[in-house]
Design an enzyme around this catalytic site. Structure first.
Site, short mmCIF file in Angstrom:
data_model
loop_
_atom_site.label_atom_id
_atom_site.label_comp_id
_atom_site.label_asym_id
_atom_site.label_seq_id
_atom_site.Cartn_x
_atom_site.Cartn_y
_atom_site.Cartn_z
N PHE A 112 2.19 -4.33 3.68
CA PHE A 112 3.26 -5.01 2.93
C PHE A 112 4.51 -5.26 3.80
O PHE A 112 4.90 -6.40 4.05
CB PHE A 112 3.56 -4.14 1.70
N ASP A 144 -3.54 -2.55 13.72
CA ASP A 144 -3.68 -2.07 12.34
C ASP A 144 -5.12 -1.63 12.10
O ASP A 144 -6.06 -2.30 12.52
CB ASP A 144 -3.28 -3.20 11.37
N LEU A 194 -6.58 -1.54 9.24
CA LEU A 194 -7.13 -2.20 8.04
C LEU A 194 -7.73 -1.19 7.07
O LEU A 194 -8.92 -1.25 6.74
CB LEU A 194 -8.15 -3.29 8.43
N ALA A 252 2.74 1.81 10.61
CA ALA A 252 1.42 2.29 10.17
C ALA A 252 1.57 3.64 9.48
O ALA A 252 2.15 4.57 10.03
CB ALA A 252 0.48 2.41 11.36
N THR A 257 11.39 7.00 5.52
CA THR A 257 11.67 6.83 4.09
C THR A 257 12.74 7.80 3.61
O THR A 257 12.88 8.91 4.15
CB THR A 257 10.36 7.07 3.29
N ASP A 258 13.46 7.41 2.56
CA ASP A 258 14.44 8.31 1.95
C ASP A 258 13.77 9.56 1.37
O ASP A 258 14.42 10.58 1.15
CB ASP A 258 15.26 7.59 0.87
N GLU A 259 12.46 9.47 1.13
CA GLU A 259 11.76 10.58 0.47
C GLU A 259 11.73 11.85 1.31
O GLU A 259 11.47 12.93 0.78
CB GLU A 259 10.34 10.16 0.06
N TYR A 293 3.01 13.20 1.04
CA TYR A 293 3.43 11.98 1.76
C TYR A 293 4.78 12.20 2.43
O TYR A 293 4.94 11.98 3.62
CB TYR A 293 3.50 10.79 0.78
N LYS A 308 5.87 12.31 6.47
CA LYS A 308 6.87 11.42 7.08
C LYS A 308 8.01 12.24 7.70
O LYS A 308 8.58 11.84 8.72
CB LYS A 308 7.42 10.43 6.05
N LYS A 324 1.41 0.42 -6.09
CA LYS A 324 2.82 0.78 -6.20
C LYS A 324 3.36 0.23 -7.52
O LYS A 324 2.84 -0.74 -8.07
CB LYS A 324 3.62 0.22 -5.01
N ASP A 327 3.08 12.78 -16.51
CA ASP A 327 3.96 12.66 -15.35
C ASP A 327 3.22 12.99 -14.05
O ASP A 327 2.24 13.73 -14.05
CB ASP A 327 5.17 13.59 -15.51
P1 NAD Z 1 1.27 -0.21 3.24
O1 NAD Z 1 0.47 0.92 2.70
O2 NAD Z 1 1.37 -1.49 2.47
O3 NAD Z 1 0.73 -0.62 4.69
C1 NAD Z 1 0.37 0.31 5.66
C2 NAD Z 1 -0.36 -0.41 6.77
O4 NAD Z 1 -0.68 0.55 7.79
C3 NAD Z 1 -1.69 -1.05 6.34
O5 NAD Z 1 -1.81 -2.33 6.90
C4 NAD Z 1 -2.73 -0.10 6.90
O6 NAD Z 1 -3.97 -0.73 7.19
C5 NAD Z 1 -2.04 0.40 8.16
N1 NAD Z 1 -2.53 1.72 8.59
C6 NAD Z 1 -2.72 2.82 7.82
N2 NAD Z 1 -3.20 3.83 8.58
C7 NAD Z 1 -3.29 3.35 9.86
C8 NAD Z 1 -3.69 3.93 11.09
N3 NAD Z 1 -4.11 5.18 11.18
N4 NAD Z 1 -3.64 3.15 12.21
C9 NAD Z 1 -3.22 1.86 12.14
N5 NAD Z 1 -2.84 1.27 11.00
C10 NAD Z 1 -2.87 2.01 9.87
O7 NAD Z 1 2.71 0.40 3.53
P2 NAD Z 1 4.13 -0.28 3.46
O8 NAD Z 1 4.65 -0.17 2.08
O9 NAD Z 1 4.08 -1.61 4.13
O10 NAD Z 1 4.98 0.75 4.34
C11 NAD Z 1 5.13 0.56 5.74
C12 NAD Z 1 5.95 1.69 6.31
O11 NAD Z 1 7.22 1.74 5.66
C13 NAD Z 1 5.33 3.09 6.11
O12 NAD Z 1 5.53 3.82 7.28
C14 NAD Z 1 6.11 3.68 4.94
O13 NAD Z 1 6.16 5.09 5.04
C15 NAD Z 1 7.47 3.05 5.17
N6 NAD Z 1 8.29 2.88 3.96
C16 NAD Z 1 7.78 2.22 2.87
C17 NAD Z 1 8.57 2.04 1.74
C18 NAD Z 1 8.06 1.27 0.54
O14 NAD Z 1 8.78 1.19 -0.47
N7 NAD Z 1 6.87 0.69 0.56
C19 NAD Z 1 9.87 2.55 1.73
C20 NAD Z 1 10.37 3.23 2.86
C21 NAD Z 1 9.56 3.37 3.97
P1 TYD Z 2 5.93 4.26 -6.42
O1 TYD Z 2 5.88 2.77 -6.39
O2 TYD Z 2 4.65 5.00 -6.34
O3 TYD Z 2 6.95 4.70 -5.27
P2 TYD Z 2 7.58 6.17 -4.96
O4 TYD Z 2 6.79 7.20 -5.65
O5 TYD Z 2 7.39 6.23 -3.48
O6 TYD Z 2 9.01 6.09 -5.38
O7 TYD Z 2 6.66 4.70 -7.77
C1 TYD Z 2 7.97 4.27 -8.09
C2 TYD Z 2 8.39 4.99 -9.35
O8 TYD Z 2 7.57 4.56 -10.44
C3 TYD Z 2 8.21 6.49 -9.28
O9 TYD Z 2 9.25 7.14 -10.00
C4 TYD Z 2 6.89 6.75 -9.97
C5 TYD Z 2 6.85 5.66 -11.03
N1 TYD Z 2 5.50 5.16 -11.39
C6 TYD Z 2 5.15 5.04 -12.73
O10 TYD Z 2 5.93 5.36 -13.65
N2 TYD Z 2 3.90 4.57 -13.03
C7 TYD Z 2 2.99 4.23 -12.08
O11 TYD Z 2 1.85 3.80 -12.42
C8 TYD Z 2 3.37 4.33 -10.70
C9 TYD Z 2 2.42 3.97 -9.60
C10 TYD Z 2 4.65 4.81 -10.40
#
Ligand code: NAD
Ligand code: TYD
Length: 345
Positions: free
Chosen positions: A16, A38, A40, A85, A128-130, A155, A159, A194, A277
């Site tokens: 993403f 990647d 995949l 990744a 991530t903020d997490e 997770y 991180k 998500k 929950d």
């Molecule tokens: P995503 O799950 O959509 O994509 C992850 C990608 O990494 C995929 O293309 C997957 O094939 C690849 N991948 C997974 N394991 C791999 C490996 N071992 N080697 C090579 N490639 C691999 O994730 P995203 O939401 O695009 O997040 C990207 C980054 O941003 C992550 O590091 C995540 O922790 C961080 N992040 C995400 C969010 C969010 O809201 N989505 C917020 C803060 C930080």
């Molecule tokens: P998520 O997209 O999994 O991100 P994160 O857990 O990393 O914040 O979830 C966002 C918020 O939505 C989180 O508080 C959990 C909640 N959630 C639901 O209520 N229902 C769902 O089906 C999912 C996937 C998440």
């Protein structure tokens, strides 16, 4: 392309945020080309790379935990590695953490070793903020770069471990590293496990939307391209060794997120289904982005209203993308996670 063209090695670029970053990088810089490395996994999708300029983008299928594969794929003069990744979904980490440790921790160390061995100039860790855990509700508390680590899910713990390894590589070996810590991203091409894309895709099919607990959890939402602009600034101008929190000052309760979505789509609130929950569910995330605003001049461009509108529109216009991601293994995941079938496509 000239001999000064910078080679940027992006990991996780079929996911993403990584795919959005590659689009932005190629659009906004003329002197870069990308190797997109990647594995995949279920979250990686070659459809996300449609339309990228083949002369400036090379895709390599490989795993960041595989040192030999990383070394083979790295060019001779890689300018920077940007590490997206990861295994990225909290619920999956609760079900089984093994891949999270291998990719998020071992994989990050493999990349840092490669930076050192191959003289890569800069390493960007997308974090991530997490890693900072959960904030109290209704209080004027925000995550800053000085907030202590307190990861609450496997997770987040993986991180946090990765960030420690990046910090150690900077401190011990003098590697030029920058860490960005962002909140919840939303936008086109997010895998529908998500919350927001799951809610959008279910609503579009008049299928119920699972809301965990009382729906009162708070997340700090940011449009994906705004996050990517922050990463690009960190790559170009970030201070070596720095950590930057990235957030758009856009906190919402989950139940209000679904409310806005249903309003925009003209769908009834009866689609909301409160479910059990998530174990250990973090109550509130909220980011203070003052450092990146002051030091790098970063500002988000989208408001919640414009970003949500663009996002919903993208999923409405890309039903084929959604249908493909919701087929196959997604159906098994959905059944296990929610105890119901995903609606037929
Ligand atoms: P995503 O799950 O959509 O994509 C992850 C990608 O990494 C995929 O293309 C997957 O094939 C690849 N991948 C997974 N394991 C791999 C490996 N071992 N080697 C090579 N490639 C691999 O994730 P995203 O939401 O695009 O997040 C990207 C980054 O941003 C992550 O590091 C995540 O922790 C961080 N992040 C995400 C969010 C969010 O809201 N989505 C917020 C803060 C930080
Ligand atoms: P998520 O997209 O999994 O991100 P994160 O857990 O990393 O914040 O979830 C966002 C918020 O939505 C989180 O508080 C959990 C909640 N959630 C639901 O209520 N229902 C769902 O089906 C999912 C996937 C998440």
């Amino acid at each position: 392309m000239t001999k000064n063209t910078r080679e940027i090695f992006v990991t996780g670029g079929a996911g993403f945020i990584g795919s959005a970053f590659i689009r932005l990088l190629l659009d906004e810089t003329a002197d870069c080309k990308v190797t997109n490395f990647d594995a995949l996994t279920y979250a990686g999708n070659l459809d996300n790379l449609e339309g990228l300029d083949a002369a400036r983008h090379r895709f390599v299928h490989g795993n960041i935990a595989d040192a030999e594969a990383v070394h083979t794929a790295l060019g001779e003069n890689t300018h920077a590695i940007v590490n997206f990744a990861a295994e990225s979904h909290v619920d999956r980490s609760i079900a089984n953490a093994a891949e999270f440790l291998r990719t998020n921790i071992t994989g990050t160390q493999v990349l840092l070793d490669a930076v050192r061995a191959r003289g890569v100039k800069r390493f960007i860790q997308v974090s991530t903020d997490e890693v900072m855990g959960s904030l109290p509700e209704n209080e004027d508390a925000f995550f800053t770069e000085e907030s202590p680590f307190a990861p609450n899910s496997p997770y987040a713990a993986s991180k946090a471990a990765a960030e420690h390894l990046v910090r150690a590589a900077h401190h011990t070996f003098g590697l030029d590293t920058v860490v960005t810590r962002c909140g919840n991203n939303y936008g086109p091409r997010q895998f529908p496990e998500k919350f927001l894309p799951l809610a959008i895709s279910n609503a579009l099919k008049d299928e119920s939307i699972p809301v965990y607990g009382d729906g009162g959890n708070v997340r700090d939402w940011i449009y994906v391209d705004d996050h990517c602009r922050a990463i690009l600034l960190a790559l170009e101008k970030g201070r070596p060794g720095a950590v930057y929190n990235v957030g758009a000052r856009n906190e919402h309760h989950n139940i209000d997120v679904v409310g806005s979505l249903l309003n925009t789509l003209g769908k009834p609130r009866s689609l909301i289904r409160f479910v059990k929950d998530r174990p250990g569910h973090d109550r509130r995330y909220a980011i203070d982005p003052l450092l990146i605003e002051c030091e790098l001049g970063w500002r988000p461009r989208e408001t919640w209203e414009t970003g949500l509108q663009k996002t919903i529109q993208w999923y409405q216009q890309n039903s084929r993308w959604l249908e493909r991601t919701r087929s196959g293994a997604y159906k098994d995941y959905y059944r296990k996670q929610y105890g119901t079938e995903v609606a037929a496509t």
